[in-house]
Every structure is written in C-alpha cells, then in structure tokens.
Design a protein around this motif. Structure first.
Motif, PDB file in Angstrom:
ATOM      1  N   GLY A 160     112.396 132.417  69.782  1.00  0.00           N
ATOM      2  CA  GLY A 160     111.815 133.656  69.302  1.00  0.00           C
ATOM      3  C   GLY A 160     112.114 134.016  67.864  1.00  0.00           C
ATOM      4  N   HIS A 192     101.696 130.372  67.946  1.00  0.00           N
ATOM      5  CA  HIS A 192     101.249 130.425  69.342  1.00  0.00           C
ATOM      6  C   HIS A 192     100.042 131.363  69.399  1.00  0.00           C
ATOM      7  CE1 HIS A 192     104.526 128.286  71.415  1.00  0.00           C
ATOM      8  NE2 HIS A 192     105.351 128.829  70.532  1.00  0.00           N
ATOM      9  N   GLU A 197      98.431 132.811  72.072  1.00  0.00           N
ATOM     10  CA  GLU A 197      98.295 133.852  73.098  1.00  0.00           C
ATOM     11  C   GLU A 197      99.549 133.951  73.945  1.00  0.00           C
ATOM     12  OE1 GLU A 197      95.853 131.139  76.300  1.00  0.00           O
ATOM     13  OE2 GLU A 197      94.730 132.129  74.718  1.00  0.00           O
ATOM     14  N   GLY A 198      99.562 134.913  74.835  1.00  0.00           N
ATOM     15  CA  GLY A 198     100.678 135.091  75.758  1.00  0.00           C
ATOM     16  C   GLY A 198     101.823 135.849  75.125  1.00  0.00           C
ATOM     17  N   ASP A 199     102.970 135.790  75.789  1.00  0.00           N
ATOM     18  CA  ASP A 199     104.163 136.515  75.330  1.00  0.00           C
ATOM     19  C   ASP A 199     104.620 136.064  73.949  1.00  0.00           C
ATOM     20  OD1 ASP A 199     104.182 137.959  77.662  1.00  0.00           O
ATOM     21  OD2 ASP A 199     105.723 136.721  78.634  1.00  0.00           O
ATOM     22  N   PHE A 200     104.297 134.834  73.577  1.00  0.00           N
ATOM     23  CA  PHE A 200     104.745 134.304  72.288  1.00  0.00           C
ATOM     24  C   PHE A 200     103.633 134.302  71.238  1.00  0.00           C
ATOM     25  CE2 PHE A 200     108.720 133.552  74.045  1.00  0.00           C
ATOM     26  CZ  PHE A 200     109.575 132.991  73.116  1.00  0.00           C
ATOM     27  N   LYS A 255     104.195 133.994  67.391  1.00  0.00           N
ATOM     28  CA  LYS A 255     105.445 133.279  67.104  1.00  0.00           C
ATOM     29  C   LYS A 255     105.111 131.858  66.653  1.00  0.00           C
ATOM     30  CE  LYS A 255     108.471 136.394  68.514  1.00  0.00           C
ATOM     31  NZ  LYS A 255     109.485 136.949  67.648  1.00  0.00           N
ATOM     32  N   ALA A 261     108.347 128.812  74.106  1.00  0.00           N
ATOM     33  CA  ALA A 261     107.975 129.880  75.034  1.00  0.00           C
ATOM     34  C   ALA A 261     108.689 129.712  76.374  1.00  0.00           C
ATOM     35  CB  ALA A 261     106.466 129.883  75.234  1.00  0.00           C
TER      36      ALA A 261
END
Length: 128
Positions: free
Chosen positions: A12, A36, A38-41, A44, A63
């Motif tokens: 992260g 990245h 898409e998604g939580d990351f 990043k 991730a």
C-alpha cells in the motif's frame, strides 16, 4: 539483453517509498508507473520502475496480504562518495525506521551504517 533489477513489494505504500528514494539521490527519477485499475487498490502502484543511486529498481503494491515483508537479509548497499552524503542518507533513512548498526568504524570500513527505513527496506551505507 538479459537484465536484473531489485523488486520491492509493498502493501500500500509503494508510491511514498519510491518518491522518498528518488528524492534522496541526485539521479533519482521515476521512469514509469502503472496503477491498479480497480478494487480496493485502485490507484495504487501495480508496477513502477525508478532509478536511485545509479540503480534501476521496480516496485509494486500487492493487493494480496502476505505473511512476510522485507528482511535485512537482503539490503540495498550504497557506496557514498563522502561523509556528508553518508550522514545525510543515514539520518533520512533511519527517520521513522530503525538503526541496525550505527555509523561507526567496524574494521571492514572506516565509516559504515545499516538501517531499516520507515517502509521496512534495509539499507547498508558505506563510505567508499
């Protein structure tokens, strides 16, 4: 041509680490960044390439959480041109990190220090 580059995997904070390393060295430069998508990351670093102290390095934000991180058994070794550079790098890298060996004469070098920086990366700094 075959080439080898150190690859630093973060969870992260790859961008902050890369920017800190690039700022420490006169030749520091970000060469490329892929994020990245898409998604939580999302946003990043998926893969970045940068240069610091004449070395090409790669980094990413994983991730996936891993049961491991950096270890001092693999470190970045920097030959410093003078004591002022050695002291500056040592203090900057130790800030928020930890000192493994304080700056000193250890017999194999008249001035050497070893630190883990605030990102967990291990650095050996030596007066050339």
């Amino acid at each position: 041509m075959t080439a080898m580059s150190p690859f630093l995997m973060f969870e992260g904070n790859a961008e902050a680490a890369m920017n800190a390393y690039v700022a420490l060295f006169d030749d520091g430069e970000v060469l490329s960044v892929v994020r990245h998508p898409e998604g939580d990351f999302a946003g990043k670093i998926q893969l970045a390439v940068f240069r610091a102290a004449g070395q090409r390095l790669m980094c990413s934000d994983s991730a996936v959480r891993h049961g491991f991180t950096f270890t001092p058994s693999l470190s970045l070794f920097v030959e410093c041109a003078d004591d002022a550079e050695l002291t500056r790098l040592f203090e900057a890298l130790a800030d928020g990190g930890g000192v493994l060996m304080p700056l000193n004469n250890y017999g194999f070098s008249t001035r050497f220090g070893w630190v883990n920086d605030r990102f967990g990366v291990s650095w050996q700094l030596n007066l050339a």
